[in-house]
Enzyme design. Sequence first.
Site: not given
Length: 288
Positions: A43-44, A47
């Site tokens: 997920h990170e 980003h």
Amino acid sequence: MNSLFSLLMKVHIHPLLWGIFAIGILTATIKPLMILFLIVLIHELGHAVAANCFSWRIKQIMLLPFGGVAEVDEHGNRPFREELIVTVSGPIQHILMVGVAYLLMKGNILPVTIYEQFVFQNMLIFGFNLLPIWPLDGGKLLFLLCSRYRPFLSAHKQMLKLSSFFLGVVMIYTAIMYSFHLHLWIVIIFLIVCHYQEWQNRHFVYMRFLLERYHGKERSISTLQTVTAATNEKVHDILKQFKRGCKHMIIVQSANGDTVQIDENELLHAYFIEKRVNSYIDELVSFY
């Protein structure tokens, strides 16, 4: 590959996540926690990779139980489109992960039980992370929406008030439905602390926004917005009208109707370099 490796070197695990790992070891639930770690990491990185594509300055990537925080040196002055893409690039990874897991399950590579657990945790984090609560991705999207139509300072305050309201709703719901859910209460306490710190630092956040506008590298300006000011307005009050994603031209109007234009950099120079914090705008201009 080197770019991905450099991003991985910036990854740090928040003590809160270490604490949940410790609880998992004590309660013999380490497998779900390893799945959680993988989901949060991907997920990170979603980003971070998106931010890296736009040449954002990434300081560190902090992994949390519900996602993560990529600390950057941009301070709200990147184009709206870029910030939107970077913000949604994390949640999009959950959809991609579920798709890949489904293919692995259909190919008999991933056991059905692991697949079901993986999908459940993915959707749980995906849904929770999109709640309009700071600093979740939903809270960042809320801030983007507020700052799309309001000056940066008032948008930041409005976002925190709305976010606090939604956090209160989550707390009431948790108290009624999941009173003894330790992990959830740990996350809620963390969010409360984040809100308190963000509110305490709101002036600092605003100053970073203005400083980045003044000292930041030149970027293409897609929108030019005028700010009308009377001669008896103070410099710091005019700066409060600055919005993200646009260049400002200040039009100073005298009592007899004469006008003069000032570029935003002139106003920022007077504020930060000349220290004319409480000066009136008519001290910076001359009417001919």
